[in-house]
Design a protein around this motif. Structure first.
Motif, PDB file in Angstrom:
ATOM      1  N   ASP A  84       0.705  -1.317   0.081  1.00 12.86           N
ATOM      2  CA  ASP A  84      -0.063   0.100   0.029  1.00 12.86           C
ATOM      3  C   ASP A  84       0.996   1.054  -0.146  1.00 12.86           C
ATOM      4  O   ASP A  84       0.391   2.404   0.254  1.00 12.86           O
ATOM      5  N   ARG A  85       2.310   1.294  -0.314  1.00  8.35           N
ATOM      6  CA  ARG A  85       2.900   2.464  -0.112  1.00  8.35           C
ATOM      7  C   ARG A  85       2.609   3.448  -1.169  1.00  8.35           C
ATOM      8  O   ARG A  85       2.780   4.813  -0.905  1.00  8.35           O
ATOM      9  N   ASN A  86       2.275   2.998  -2.325  1.00  8.44           N
ATOM     10  CA  ASN A  86       1.762   4.096  -3.400  1.00  8.44           C
ATOM     11  C   ASN A  86       0.270   4.355  -3.252  1.00  8.44           C
ATOM     12  O   ASN A  86      -0.166   5.284  -4.186  1.00  8.44           O
ATOM     13  N   LEU A  87      -0.555   4.121  -2.325  1.00  9.61           N
ATOM     14  CA  LEU A  87      -1.966   4.492  -2.209  1.00  9.61           C
ATOM     15  C   LEU A  87      -1.865   6.000  -1.462  1.00  9.61           C
ATOM     16  O   LEU A  87      -1.065   6.388  -0.813  1.00  9.61           O
ATOM     17  N   SER A  88      -2.947   6.727  -2.051  1.00  9.44           N
ATOM     18  CA  SER A  88      -3.252   7.921  -1.496  1.00  9.44           C
ATOM     19  C   SER A  88      -3.869   7.797  -0.170  1.00  9.44           C
ATOM     20  O   SER A  88      -4.134   6.737   0.115  1.00  9.44           O
ATOM     21  N   ASP A  91      -7.287   6.493  -0.406  1.00 13.76           N
ATOM     22  CA  ASP A  91      -7.220   4.871  -0.929  1.00 13.76           C
ATOM     23  C   ASP A  91      -6.890   4.236   0.347  1.00 13.76           C
ATOM     24  O   ASP A  91      -7.524   3.052   0.662  1.00 13.76           O
ATOM     25  N   ARG A  92      -6.149   4.689   1.289  1.00 12.54           N
ATOM     26  CA  ARG A  92      -5.537   4.117   2.494  1.00 12.54           C
ATOM     27  C   ARG A  92      -6.903   3.979   3.585  1.00 12.54           C
ATOM     28  O   ARG A  92      -7.195   2.784   3.975  1.00 12.54           O
ATOM     29  N   ALA A  93      -7.492   4.979   3.482  1.00 17.40           N
ATOM     30  CA  ALA A  93      -8.906   5.180   4.427  1.00 17.40           C
ATOM     31  C   ALA A  93      -9.759   4.341   3.840  1.00 17.40           C
ATOM     32  O   ALA A  93     -10.668   3.458   4.633  1.00 17.40           O
ATOM     33  N   ASP A  94     -10.051   4.189   2.546  1.00 22.07           N
ATOM     34  CA  ASP A  94     -11.123   3.098   1.791  1.00 22.07           C
ATOM     35  C   ASP A  94     -10.406   1.847   2.106  1.00 22.07           C
ATOM     36  O   ASP A  94     -11.247   0.743   2.366  1.00 22.07           O
ATOM     37  N   SER A  95      -9.257   1.721   2.204  1.00 20.12           N
ATOM     38  CA  SER A  95      -8.746   0.246   2.564  1.00 20.12           C
ATOM     39  C   SER A  95      -9.107  -0.429   3.679  1.00 20.12           C
ATOM     40  O   SER A  95      -9.254  -1.657   3.754  1.00 20.12           O
ATOM     41  N   SER A 233      -7.698   0.262  -7.393  1.00 25.33           N
ATOM     42  CA  SER A 233      -7.189   0.857  -8.535  1.00 25.33           C
ATOM     43  C   SER A 233      -6.995  -0.164  -9.647  1.00 25.33           C
ATOM     44  O   SER A 233      -7.253  -1.453  -9.486  1.00 25.33           O
ATOM     45  N   GLY A 234      -6.727   0.260 -11.192  1.00 26.45           N
ATOM     46  CA  GLY A 234      -6.552  -0.626 -12.055  1.00 26.45           C
ATOM     47  C   GLY A 234      -5.010  -0.873 -12.318  1.00 26.45           C
ATOM     48  O   GLY A 234      -4.695  -1.671 -13.261  1.00 26.45           O
TER      49      GLY A 234
END
Length: 430
Positions: A84-88, A91-95, A233-234
């Motif tokens: 998850d290092r490249n997630l915004s 996106d981290r909150a959604d994860s 993400s895609g």
């Protein structure tokens, strides 16, 4: 140092029979180089300090559960193995939010499908555990997991899937009706019914409830995949994809006698089915049960997973298993041990709790343990007082001994003997 990932062993053509273990295996397959870790189908949670699987062993350090293992790997090698290092930030909150959603909803459905359903449990799940467990765990652990799943799903009100519970309830209702005189005695004996028949007689409310539970899980995930390769993400998978494929694989892949969960997933979420099957093939490959338990590296060289054969249980481990099982079956000891494990988990560094939560949970467990010990002391003291009182009033006093009757002598006095002659004769005899 090579990391050891201990998991429940393979089943249903999957590398593990447990969704959390499958999710962790998927994460390792995506983030950790194959020569940096080994997969051990130990199927024995006792070595882990929290008595849970999956468990990651790195030297003397143990980390259990998917989320804690992911957090540990994020800090390992300066985040090199962080998916998850490249997630915004969004996106981290959604994860985090969707991970909690998947765990809570999917676990309940898997409990119903693999454990609560009597046909599925006795024909598929229990034999699958028997194939991976060593003696005596193969007779001890499956009933414990079965009971735990039934307890977790009891609030859902779908006990009709459990043939034993439904049959027992029917017998209780039938016996009550007989006792009340509403049913003639010659109609008491009735044949056992099958799960399919019982489900056919289930109220529409319960059927709608089961359909709603499957829709609550599959439909949001199906919507998330629209136009994307992965859930967030895609471009690349995340820890959420690993968690999802772990749970969805056990919903889709097992060939069960009562496949209501797979049928619902195929009907409501066809895109999600394709996603789960694709991810399963990429991350797990073809799974042979023999690869997990063989020590011959050449025979398992073609496997996509770095299997390492588990160690055989020692005599001491077998004895400890029997003692732990006996202790967990004893009412008072069971409560004390449960509170001890709860406190140890709360105070563990890999519990995933904040300092306030850890302190509160530890204090709660300690208080519950004191309450149990106080109850035991009260009962023991009351019994001791009762026994002392019964001794005091003579309930336990020894029975009185019968007094010996004095020896009888035949002292018949002849009619011709006078009283003086008789007394004189007695003096001479003495």
């Amino acid at each position: 140092m090579v990391l050891e990932l201990h998991v429940w062993g393979p089943g249903f053509s999957l590398p593990s029979i447990d969704p959390q273990c499958l999710a962790t295996i998927a994460y390792f397959s995506l983030s950790v180089p194959k020569d940096s870790w080994v997969l051990v189908a130990s199927s024995d949670p006792t070595p882990s300090p929290t008595h849970e699987l999956p468990a990651l062993k790195n030297g003397s350090t143990w980390v259990s559960r998917f989320r804690n293992i992911v957090d540990y790997l994020r800090q390992y090698l300066e985040g090199e193995w962080d998916l998850d290092r490249n997630l915004s930030a969004l996106d981290r909150a959604d994860s985090i939010a969707f991970s909690s959603f998947v765990e809570s909803h999917a676990q309940a459905l898997l409990d119903l499908s693999l454990y609560v359903s009597s046909q599925n449990y006795y024909n598929s799940t229990s034999p699958a555990y028997g194939a991976i467990l060593q003696w005596p765990n193969q007779w001890i652990l499956p009933p414990q997991l079965h009971a735990a799943a039934k307890a977790r799903t009891e609030p859902l009100g779908l006990s009709s899937l459990d043939l034993e519970a439904t049959e027992e309830q029917r017998k209780r209702d039938h016996s009550a009706a007989v006792a009340a005189g509403r049913i003639p005695q010659n109609f008491i004996s009735r044949p056992r019914e099958t799960v399919s028949n019982l489900l056919g007689k289930t109220s529409q409310g319960q059927q709608f409830r089961l359909d709603a539970l499957t829709g609550e899980l599959f439909e949001p995930l199906e919507a998330m995949l629209e136009g994307k390769t992965y859930l967030l993400s895609g471009e690349s998978p995340s820890s959420l994809d690993c968690l999802a494929v772990g749970y969805l694989s056990l919903a889709l892949i097992p060939d069960l006698p009562l496949p209501f969960l797979r049928d619902s997933m195929q009907r409501k979420a066809p895109r999600l089915c394709q996603y789960a099957e694709r991810m399963r093939q990429e991350l797990y490959g073809t799974v042979n049960v023999s690869d997990a338990f063989t020590s011959d590296k050449t025979s398992s060289a073609g496997s996509s997973l770095p299997w390492q054969a588990p160690e055989r249980l020692s005599f001491g481990s077998v004895g400890a298993t029997f003692l732990n099982t006996l202790a967990d079956s004893t009412p008072v000891l069971k409560d004390i041990r449960m509170n001890n494990r709860l406190r140890e988990t709360a105070e563990s560094s890999d519990s995933g709790l904040s300092e306030v939560e850890s302190t509160s949970l530890s204090a709660y467990a300690l208080g519950e343990k004191k309450d149990v010990l106080l109850s035991v002391a009260t009962v023991v003291g009351g019994v001791a007082a009762l026994v002392g009182y019964m001794f005091h009033i003579g309930v336990f006093s020894p029975p009185p001994q019968e007094e010996e009757e004095p020896e009888q002598y035949d002292m018949a006095v002849p009619e011709s003997m006078s009283a003086g002659d008789f007394l004189g004769g007695l003096n001479l005899a003495s």
